[in-house]
Design a protein around this motif. Structure first.
Motif, PDB file in Angstrom:
ATOM      1  N   VAL A  86      27.059   5.059  -8.557  1.00  0.00           N
ATOM      2  CA  VAL A  86      25.795   4.948  -9.301  1.00  0.00           C
ATOM      3  C   VAL A  86      26.100   4.128 -10.543  1.00  0.00           C
ATOM      4  N   ARG A  87      25.293   3.091 -10.757  1.00  0.00           N
ATOM      5  CA  ARG A  87      25.434   2.274 -11.967  1.00  0.00           C
ATOM      6  C   ARG A  87      24.161   2.423 -12.775  1.00  0.00           C
ATOM      7  N   VAL A  88      24.304   2.852 -14.025  1.00  0.00           N
ATOM      8  CA  VAL A  88      23.164   2.984 -14.927  1.00  0.00           C
ATOM      9  C   VAL A  88      23.318   1.942 -16.028  1.00  0.00           C
ATOM     10  N   GLY A  89      22.216   1.321 -16.406  1.00  0.00           N
ATOM     11  CA  GLY A  89      22.279   0.307 -17.439  1.00  0.00           C
ATOM     12  C   GLY A  89      20.974   0.193 -18.198  1.00  0.00           C
ATOM     13  N   VAL A  90      21.084  -0.303 -19.420  1.00  0.00           N
ATOM     14  CA  VAL A  90      19.907  -0.500 -20.264  1.00  0.00           C
ATOM     15  C   VAL A  90      19.979  -1.893 -20.868  1.00  0.00           C
ATOM     16  N   TRP A  91      18.838  -2.584 -20.834  1.00  0.00           N
ATOM     17  CA  TRP A  91      18.721  -3.903 -21.453  1.00  0.00           C
ATOM     18  C   TRP A  91      17.915  -3.768 -22.734  1.00  0.00           C
ATOM     19  N   ASP A  92      18.393  -4.445 -23.775  1.00  0.00           N
ATOM     20  CA  ASP A  92      17.605  -4.579 -25.004  1.00  0.00           C
ATOM     21  C   ASP A  92      17.725  -6.012 -25.487  1.00  0.00           C
ATOM     22  N   SER A  93      16.857  -6.405 -26.399  1.00  0.00           N
ATOM     23  CA  SER A  93      16.786  -7.809 -26.818  1.00  0.00           C
ATOM     24  C   SER A  93      17.759  -8.171 -27.935  1.00  0.00           C
ATOM     25  N   SER A  94      18.571  -7.226 -28.387  1.00  0.00           N
ATOM     26  CA  SER A  94      19.545  -7.521 -29.436  1.00  0.00           C
ATOM     27  C   SER A  94      20.749  -8.257 -28.847  1.00  0.00           C
ATOM     28  N   ASN A  95      21.239  -9.241 -29.590  1.00  0.00           N
ATOM     29  CA  ASN A  95      22.442  -9.957 -29.159  1.00  0.00           C
ATOM     30  C   ASN A  95      23.727  -9.315 -29.692  1.00  0.00           C
ATOM     31  N   ALA A  96      23.585  -8.280 -30.497  1.00  0.00           N
ATOM     32  CA  ALA A  96      24.761  -7.616 -31.079  1.00  0.00           C
ATOM     33  C   ALA A  96      25.514  -6.839 -29.999  1.00  0.00           C
ATOM     34  N   THR A  97      26.807  -7.069 -29.922  1.00  0.00           N
ATOM     35  CA  THR A  97      27.641  -6.354 -28.956  1.00  0.00           C
ATOM     36  C   THR A  97      27.939  -4.962 -29.507  1.00  0.00           C
ATOM     37  N   PRO A  98      27.614  -3.931 -28.731  1.00  0.00           N
ATOM     38  CA  PRO A  98      27.856  -2.574 -29.240  1.00  0.00           C
ATOM     39  C   PRO A  98      29.347  -2.294 -29.376  1.00  0.00           C
ATOM     40  N   GLN A  99      29.691  -1.594 -30.425  1.00  0.00           N
ATOM     41  CA  GLN A  99      31.086  -1.236 -30.677  1.00  0.00           C
ATOM     42  C   GLN A  99      31.202   0.284 -30.720  1.00  0.00           C
ATOM     43  N   PRO A 100      32.102   0.841 -29.926  1.00  0.00           N
ATOM     44  CA  PRO A 100      32.269   2.296 -29.966  1.00  0.00           C
ATOM     45  C   PRO A 100      32.905   2.729 -31.279  1.00  0.00           C
ATOM     46  N   THR A 157      29.341   2.502 -14.636  1.00  0.00           N
ATOM     47  CA  THR A 157      29.375   2.806 -13.203  1.00  0.00           C
ATOM     48  C   THR A 157      30.173   4.057 -12.941  1.00  0.00           C
ATOM     49  N   PHE A 158      29.633   4.914 -12.116  1.00  0.00           N
ATOM     50  CA  PHE A 158      30.291   6.154 -11.690  1.00  0.00           C
ATOM     51  C   PHE A 158      30.552   6.065 -10.191  1.00  0.00           C
ATOM     52  N   SER A 159      31.799   6.149  -9.800  1.00  0.00           N
ATOM     53  CA  SER A 159      32.175   6.107  -8.389  1.00  0.00           C
ATOM     54  C   SER A 159      32.662   7.471  -7.954  1.00  0.00           C
ATOM     55  N   PHE A 160      32.316   7.840  -6.719  1.00  0.00           N
ATOM     56  CA  PHE A 160      32.714   9.141  -6.208  1.00  0.00           C
ATOM     57  C   PHE A 160      33.105   9.049  -4.746  1.00  0.00           C
TER      58      PHE A 160
END
Length: 160
Positions: A86-100, A157-160
């Motif tokens: 299962v692959r989950v994803g979200v799109w947003d219009s920001s060009n900023a790369t998220p940093q953990p 992505t979650f693989s099982f």
């Protein structure tokens, strides 16, 4: 729906998507969509214990991050379902790369209670901002894909 292989990678058997303006209910809607599809299709029964909750948590965190990154512009959630992933994803219009946020190991004697942490409007570096770190802890398969001319997909992505 398609069944088969494409270039050595499993093809998508099914998908679900939802677009809308950021809101407090966006993550809840994402969880309901996922639960309906995963539990209704029988995929949830094939997952190891705890993975379903991990998928819900990751999808919620990605949705909340997108809502925060672009609070006034539409975002899109998408889940792709394979036979064993299962692959989950979200799109947003920001060009900023998220940093953990960096996880720092602490000893019990390093932690001091903050009596103001529950006050309305209180802000601290220690509160919030852990969503992406949580997603990374749940699955090592996280991607950020820029979508020129604007925006990005952040997925796990979650693989099982």
């Amino acid at each position: 729906m398609r069944i088969g292989r494409d270039g050595g990678r499993p093809t998508v058997l099914d998908e679900v998507a939802h677009s809308g303006l950021p809101s407090a209910d966006f993550a809840k809607t994402v969880r309901v969509l996922l639960a309906t599809r995963l539990e209704g299709s029988g995929l949830a029964e094939r997952m190891p214990p705890g993975m379903l909750d991990d998928i819900y948590l990751a999808a919620s965190e990605l949705a909340n991050n997108a809502c925060e990154a672009t609070p006034l512009e539409a975002i899109t959630f998408r889940a792709l379902f394979g036979a064993r992933s299962v692959r989950v994803g979200v799109w947003d219009s920001s060009n900023a790369t998220p940093q953990p946020k960096q996880v720092v190991e602490r000893e019990p004697h390093d932690i001091e209670p903050d009596l103001h942490a529950l006050d309305e409007g209180y802000e601290s570096e220690d509160i919030g901002g852990w969503g992406l770190a949580l997603v990374m802890a749940l699955t090592g398969d996280r991607k950020v894909e820029l979508t020129p001319p604007q925006g990005k997909w952040v997925s796990a992505t979650f693989s099982f």
